[in-house]
Design an enzyme around this catalytic site. Structure first.
Site, PDB file in Angstrom:
ATOM      1  N   GLU A 258     -68.788   4.222   7.223  1.00 20.13           N
ATOM      2  CA  GLU A 258     -68.952   5.569   6.692  1.00 20.13           C
ATOM      3  C   GLU A 258     -67.914   5.878   5.606  1.00 20.13           C
ATOM      4  OE1 GLU A 258     -69.728   5.950  11.232  1.00 20.13           O
ATOM      5  OE2 GLU A 258     -68.605   4.642   9.854  1.00 20.13           O
TER       6      GLU A 258
ATOM      7  N   ASP B 168     -72.879 -35.265  26.261  1.00 20.98           N
ATOM      8  CA  ASP B 168     -73.430 -35.176  24.905  1.00 20.98           C
ATOM      9  C   ASP B 168     -72.403 -35.156  23.783  1.00 20.98           C
ATOM     10  OD1 ASP B 168     -75.907 -34.996  26.118  1.00 20.98           O
ATOM     11  OD2 ASP B 168     -75.989 -32.809  26.039  1.00 20.98           O
TER      12      ASP B 168
END
Length: 361
Positions: A53, A201
């Site tokens: 704002e 992984d």
């Protein structure tokens, strides 16, 4: 879409630009319109910086008098790292304000609206509220439950396995599904896995596009076993790695990891010495992580579901049958009468795969 929705849509697009840099504060955009033209616009760029704002009013200058402000979140009314936005709005002479949603922060929560109305400003609440809430769901969760929003992603075969008997899971799903996941990584503050996934992984847990915001990589490592050779502690983004541990016995390793730029979060262990997920999520929110994309294995997925901590589930189903393998969820067992219900909110096809997106009912 009417003209007010059009301006608010621009506000939401502006707010999105702050993703990853404002947490734990919300993403906020602001647009000031006069005579059907934008005379000022801005967004909250990073935590501690000027609010949207204030930036928009600065652009508009004296022209802001009598203009209309559009903002996706209720303007703040308290003194924080920056002065109250409502005071600036009133001082600028803005005559009308459209707000997407009320701020759930108890320090604001309607006080900003009240102060604007007391100053004679016409205030409208709820414009594109659904979209505004979706944008800042992590912030809302942080304020309401003191933990991050958790999206659980699982990819399985048609018969319910996330890997074969050897543990191999790359790739169950298609490139289209993986592209969707890459986008999800970009819109969450952190990507979370357990040590089982890390050992199996050696994941990078990065989005495809590394320009701009890069999410935290969160590793749940109860006894601090993570090897130095893995990507999460050795690649160029290791400063974005957060290791959550219940171990306080490896001072030398902690010193070495922090020396590499890795953040260590100490939390309490449960009765088995494993990480207490409830406590860990609270501590991660204190780090500034308000949304998490969980890509862990079946044990972590089962634990989160059992604790009721999954806010959204994304279940990818590939048109493949294994017959035997690692089940999608583990760590708890229910009878049919006490099964945990899910509510599907979206079903879509991604290449050959199906995505079921929903929540715990």
């Amino acid at each position: 879409m009417d003209k007010h929705e059009k301006w608010m849509q621009q506000v939401l697009e502006l707010a999105e630009k702050g993703r990853g840099n404002t947490s734990p504060n919300p993403m906020v955009g602001a647009v000031i319109v006069k005579d059907d033209k934008i005379i000022g616009k801005s967004y909250h760029r990073k935590f501690g910086a000027a609010h949207a704002e204030r930036g928009a009013i600065g652009q508009a200058g004296e022209s802001a008098r009598g203009a209309t402000l559009y903002v996706n979140l209720e303007p703040c009314s308290h003194e924080g790292k920056t002065p109250p936005c409502v005071d600036q709005i009133i001082k600028a002479g803005i005559s009308e304000v459209y707000i997407g949603m009320i701020d759930p922060n108890p320090r604001v929560n309607g006080r900003g609206v009240q102060k604007l109305r007391e100053a004679g400003i016409n205030v409208h609440i709820g414009l594109l509220e659904k979209e505004a809430r979706q944008l800042n769901r992590g912030f809302i969760q942080y304020m309401s439950k003191n933990r991050p929003w958790i999206t659980l992603k699982m990819a399985q075969t048609a018969d319910g396995y996330i890997a074969d008997v050897s543990g191999k899971s790359q790739w169950i799903t298609s490139s289209e599904a993986r592209e969707y996941v890459m986008h999800q990584r970009k819109i969450h503050d952190g990507i979370m896995v357990g040590m089982g996934t890390v050992f199996k992984d050696d994941p990078g847990l990065l989005p495809a596009n590394l320009d701009g915001f890069v999410p935290y990589r969160i590793v749940l490592d109860d006894s601090l076993r993570i090897p130095y050779r893995l990507k999460l502690v050795s690649d160029e983004f290791r400063h974005r790695t957060v290791v959550v541990t219940a171990s306080n016995k490896k001072d030398q390793k902690i010193k070495q990891l922090t020396g590499l730029g890795i953040r260590i979060v100490h939390t309490v262990g449960d009765s088995f010495g494993w990480i207490d997920l409830t406590a860990a999520m609270k501590q991660l929110s204190e780090v500034g992580i308000t949304s998490i994309y969980c890509e862990g294995g079946s044990q972590l997925a089962g634990s989160l579901i059992q604790l009721g901590m999954v806010d959204e589930i994304q279940l990818f189903i590939a048109p493949k049958v294994l017959g035997e393998g690692i089940s999608t969820f583990s760590g708890f067992m229910k009878s049919l009468d006490s099964a945990i219900p899910l509510h599907w909110k979206e079903i879509k096809q991604l290449g050959p795969d199906i995505l079921l997106r929903g929540e715990l009912a």
